[in-house]
Design a protein around this motif. Structure first.
Motif, PDB file in Angstrom:
ATOM      1  N   LEU A 190      12.999  26.998 -49.041  1.00  0.00           N
ATOM      2  CA  LEU A 190      13.198  27.115 -50.304  1.00  0.00           C
ATOM      3  C   LEU A 190      14.928  27.582 -50.412  1.00  0.00           C
ATOM      4  O   LEU A 190      15.504  26.956 -51.261  1.00  0.00           O
ATOM      5  CB  LEU A 190      12.455  28.006 -50.924  1.00  0.00           C
ATOM      6  N   GLU A 191      15.119  28.433 -49.543  1.00  0.00           N
ATOM      7  CA  GLU A 191      16.736  28.954 -49.405  1.00  0.00           C
ATOM      8  C   GLU A 191      17.762  28.010 -49.286  1.00  0.00           C
ATOM      9  O   GLU A 191      18.705  27.679 -50.070  1.00  0.00           O
ATOM     10  CB  GLU A 191      16.642  29.989 -48.638  1.00  0.00           C
ATOM     11  N   HIS A 192      17.230  27.057 -48.361  1.00  0.00           N
ATOM     12  CA  HIS A 192      18.246  25.756 -48.075  1.00  0.00           C
ATOM     13  C   HIS A 192      18.322  24.760 -49.191  1.00  0.00           C
ATOM     14  O   HIS A 192      19.524  24.330 -49.520  1.00  0.00           O
ATOM     15  CB  HIS A 192      17.454  25.055 -46.795  1.00  0.00           C
ATOM     16  N   LEU A 193      17.254  24.759 -50.087  1.00  0.00           N
ATOM     17  CA  LEU A 193      17.437  23.978 -51.178  1.00  0.00           C
ATOM     18  C   LEU A 193      18.012  24.733 -52.472  1.00  0.00           C
ATOM     19  O   LEU A 193      18.041  24.034 -53.404  1.00  0.00           O
ATOM     20  CB  LEU A 193      15.960  23.430 -51.512  1.00  0.00           C
ATOM     21  N   GLY A 194      18.195  26.000 -52.137  1.00  0.00           N
ATOM     22  CA  GLY A 194      18.948  26.752 -53.509  1.00  0.00           C
ATOM     23  C   GLY A 194      17.913  27.644 -54.274  1.00  0.00           C
ATOM     24  O   GLY A 194      18.223  27.856 -55.238  1.00  0.00           O
ATOM     25  N   TYR A 195      16.670  27.833 -53.894  1.00  0.00           N
ATOM     26  CA  TYR A 195      15.642  28.366 -54.520  1.00  0.00           C
ATOM     27  C   TYR A 195      15.468  29.716 -53.849  1.00  0.00           C
ATOM     28  O   TYR A 195      15.586  30.018 -52.761  1.00  0.00           O
ATOM     29  CB  TYR A 195      14.477  27.620 -54.840  1.00  0.00           C
ATOM     30  N   GLY A 196      15.051  30.765 -54.683  1.00  0.00           N
ATOM     31  CA  GLY A 196      14.590  32.024 -54.158  1.00  0.00           C
ATOM     32  C   GLY A 196      13.040  32.324 -53.948  1.00  0.00           C
ATOM     33  O   GLY A 196      12.378  31.293 -54.482  1.00  0.00           O
ATOM     34  N   ILE A 197      12.671  33.511 -53.699  1.00  0.00           N
ATOM     35  CA  ILE A 197      11.257  33.731 -53.829  1.00  0.00           C
ATOM     36  C   ILE A 197      11.123  34.868 -54.347  1.00  0.00           C
ATOM     37  O   ILE A 197      11.845  35.825 -54.573  1.00  0.00           O
ATOM     38  CB  ILE A 197      10.741  33.919 -52.173  1.00  0.00           C
ATOM     39  N   ASN A 198      10.016  35.304 -54.790  1.00  0.00           N
ATOM     40  CA  ASN A 198       9.591  36.602 -55.487  1.00  0.00           C
ATOM     41  C   ASN A 198       8.568  37.527 -54.369  1.00  0.00           C
ATOM     42  O   ASN A 198       9.422  38.412 -53.812  1.00  0.00           O
ATOM     43  CB  ASN A 198       8.819  36.390 -56.650  1.00  0.00           C
ATOM     44  N   LEU A 199       7.566  37.075 -54.088  1.00  0.00           N
ATOM     45  CA  LEU A 199       6.844  37.832 -53.259  1.00  0.00           C
ATOM     46  C   LEU A 199       6.406  36.854 -51.901  1.00  0.00           C
ATOM     47  O   LEU A 199       5.962  35.675 -52.315  1.00  0.00           O
ATOM     48  CB  LEU A 199       5.447  38.217 -53.576  1.00  0.00           C
ATOM     49  N   SER A 200       6.661  37.016 -50.680  1.00  0.00           N
ATOM     50  CA  SER A 200       6.189  36.203 -49.736  1.00  0.00           C
ATOM     51  C   SER A 200       5.229  36.921 -48.686  1.00  0.00           C
ATOM     52  O   SER A 200       5.823  38.065 -48.144  1.00  0.00           O
ATOM     53  CB  SER A 200       7.491  35.601 -48.965  1.00  0.00           C
TER      54      SER A 200
END
Length: 693
Positions: free
Chosen positions: A175-185
């Motif tokens: 997700l980070e590579h694609l420019g998106y973030g996470i909330n809970l992992s």
């Protein structure tokens, strides 16, 4: 119990905090540097008074302050005592980052896992793991993990629930590579207390989560997971990935068990519960991105409108969508008239619309497409060309598009990255290939269909068990008698314990007859020469009985005489009681070709008539049911009722390990079970055998 003290703690203690950078207790403590609440380092043997500028305490009790979460970065053998100490301090949650429990397969490790679960249950401690890397809750600047990269991840609105900590990292970094973030992992590890279903329930109520990405391999309570997904999907989309496509869970004795492998059952259960099922980690991430930004309302069969600047790309997308059952309908007359007024006459307009290089009319063409009554979502593909700012083109056009929109593009890496980032900033899911764009649109459609299906209550609750069958294994006559008690029809049948009884039955039954060996150990009757068709004379009967007497089989074989059924289409209806997901029912093309064709559809049982009819429509060979090359159509309502009744039988009798009705002959009026196998556990003593013809 709530997971608030686990995932949103007000204080954390790290037991096994270490000054050595190579140890998990060191990195775990380092990752907590961004956490704004109290963090306590616990190490009874530490020689230093501080670790990473935090004072070291010899025990949890020495902290003398409330502790919500304890992270155990210590050997497995030390965990029970550490949890007892946590219980004495009224700790609310714990996680165990190390292994050495039931995953090792040893009796000692399994007993240790049972011990820690007992301690936590008695004290009301919610336990994550063991055998987990921990979790990240970026909405609270919390990286409760020993993986060093979590603090560097951007914050977003996609949450990850993974059985494997490694996969949770793979998904988060992708997700980070694609420019998106996470909330809970979260990596749930052995999940002996906090399960994936528990986390999904938590995330369904979490305002910072817009979409849930789920990964699991095997799970102890699949029903619990499915129930959590079913509760979550009306509020938030769930995208799921599981593994095991080469696993058929051992070689089963009946057709059904061999065809209902664990992978197929897991995927069927996920879909039935409302999840969008992905094939790869990339598909999982792409679908989660799309659904975190836009979502269709519950829709029975959404239609997709397509615009493309390049005909070849549009054809790739159209092929991907239609090959997976997504409707791309032709536009209505009003839509076509509006498009014709905007584009040159040689342009293909019926859907997709090939706009070629987007011009000043692009926004109005998009508005015409999205206003078509058959269109619920719009997919656009435009290559990066000189003088074209794709984000600006889409941004201007989006003002006219009130329906979900997904965009694909291609170009040089730097240009494309800038375009995709700009599209993300205006809330448009964007992808770097035609296929990925189409798969993301398919995820939106699958989610809309799932929401729609969940609006119908169906028959999901497990009934109370009926009195157990057995203890002896059931032969075909007993299996058919059981089917008749559950509303399934069979031809007139007589079980005969002697040749004299067989001749008496022959005189009574309508001719011609089928004569079969009757022995619960003989399941592949045809392979052993135990089935005789079109028996019309006493001489033919005697020859059939002689052949049956010569079949080598344990115990004494009897005879089954049965009136031959009229011709019709042969299906297989069966199922099993899975250790994780419980009763599941299957329908497919039957007869001796059943295993070769593998055209089967699965659902969890119990189910209702509408769900059973949907199963029939989902078969690849569904057209055969409506009549093929002059054959009469089958009575699908009767077949669906047989599926429902088979599911009810499995649900009420958890001791049935496998049910195999093959063939179920579907007729223009009604259907007949021509053969039946019912396998029981744990008292089924029959040695290795294969399903009946």
């Amino acid at each position: 119990m709530s997971l608030q003290r686990l995932f949103a703690p007000r204080s954390i203690a790290v037991v096994g905090a270490s000054a050595s950078p190579g140890k998990a207790g060191h990195q775990f403590l380092r990752n907590l540097a961004t956490f704004g609440e109290p963090v306590y380092a616990i190490n009874p043997t530490a020689t230093a008074t501080t670790i990473l500028d935090r004072p070291v305490y010899p025990t949890l009790a020495a902290v003398a302050a409330p502790i919500d979460l304890v992270a155990l970065c210590i050997p497995a053998a030390a965990c029970p005592d550490a949890l007892r100490a946590a219980a004495a301090c009224n700790v609310g949650a714990a996680l165990i980052v190390g292994g050495g429990f039931a995953e090792t397969g040893t009796a000692e490790a399994g007993a240790r896992q049972a011990e820690i679960l007992s301690i936590c249950r008695s004290a009301g401690i919610r336990l994550l793991g063991p055998n987990t890397a921990g979790f990240a809750n970026l909405s609270r600047n919390l990286a409760a993990s020993f993986w060093a990269g979590l603090n560097a991840l951007p914050r977003g609105n996609i949450s990850i629930v993974a059985q494997s900590a490694g996969v949770s990292v793979i998904l988060a970094t992708r997700l980070e590579h694609l420019g998106y973030g996470i909330n809970l992992s979260v990596g749930v590890g052995n999940s002996i207390d906090v399960t994936p279903g528990d986390v999904i329930d938590y995330l369904a109520e979490d305002p910072a989560t817009a979409a849930i990405a789920l990964h699991f391999e095997g799970i102890a309570d699949g029903r619990r997971l499915c129930e959590a997904i079913r509760r979550a999907v009306p509020r938030k989309p769930v995208v799921a990935l599981t593994v095991g496509r080469t696993d058929v869970a051992g070689f089963a004795r009946s057709h059904t068990g061999n065809m209902v492998g664990s992978y197929a059952l897991k995927r069927a259960a996920l879909r039935q519960s409302g999840a969008v099922v992905a094939d790869t980690t990339d598909d999982l991430v792409d679908a989660a991105i799309a659904l975190s930004l836009t979502r269709l309302p519950p829709t029975r069969d959404p239609g997709v409108g397509m615009l493309t600047g390049q005909g070849g790309a549009g054809l790739l997308m159209l092929d991907e969508l239609r090959a997976n059952g997504v409707a791309v309908p032709e536009f209505g007359p009003a839509t076509l008239a509006a498009i014709r007024a905007l584009l040159p006459p040689m342009t293909f307009m019926r859907n997709p619309v090939d706009t070629a290089r987007p011009g000043a009319s692009f926004a109005r063409v998009l508005a015409a497409v999205e206003s078509d009554p058959g269109v619920d979502a719009v997919s656009v593909y435009l290559l990066r060309e000189a003088g074209i700012d794709i984000a600006a083109v889409i941004g201007n056009a989006r003002m006219a598009c009130g329906k979900p929109l997904i965009v694909g593009s291609g170009g040089l890496a730097a240009d494309l990255a800038a375009d995709l980032a700009a599209l993300r900033r205006i809330g448009v899911p964007a992808y770097a290939s035609p296929e990925r764009t189409a798969k993301a649109m398919r995820a939106l459609v699958d989610d809309a269909r799932a929401q729609y299906a969940l609006q119908r209550p169906g028959a999901t609750a497990l009934p109370p068990p009926a009195p157990a069958l057995g203890p002896a294994p059931l032969d075909e006559a007993e299996a058919k008698a059981l089917l008749r008690r559950y509303g399934l029809q069979t031809p007139p049948t007589v079980a005969c314990a002697s040749r004299r009884a067989a001749f008496d039955a022959f005189a009574m039954l309508p001719k011609p007859l089928v004569v079969k060996v009757l022995n619960p150990a003989v399941v592949h009757k045809t392979d052993l020469g135990g089935v005789f068709l079109n028996v019309q004379t006493t001489e033919e009967l005697a020859a059939a009985l002689d052949a049956i007497d010569r079949i080598p089989a344990p115990g004494r074989s009897h005879y089954l005489l049965e009136a031959m059924a009229p011709p019709g289409m042969e299906l297989i209806v069966g199922g099993l009681n899975d250790a994780s997901f419980g009763p599941a029912v299957m329908v497919g093309i039957g007869g001796v070709q059943a295993q070769a064709l593998q055209d089967t559809v699965l659902r969890l049982a119990p189910l209702d008539q509408a769900e059973a009819l949907a199963m029939l429509g989902s078969q690849k060979s569904a057209a055969l049911l409506d009549g093929w090359r002059g054959a009469p159509p089958v009575d699908k309502a009767s077949v669906a009722a047989a599926i429902v009744n088979a599911g009810r039988l499995l649900a009420e009798h958890p001791e049935i390990t496998e049910l195999d009705i093959n063939p179920l002959r579907a007729l223009p009026p009604g259907c007949l079970a021509l053969d039946a196998v019912v396998l029981l556990a744990p008292r089924d003593p029959v040695p290795h055998a294969i399903a009946a013809e």
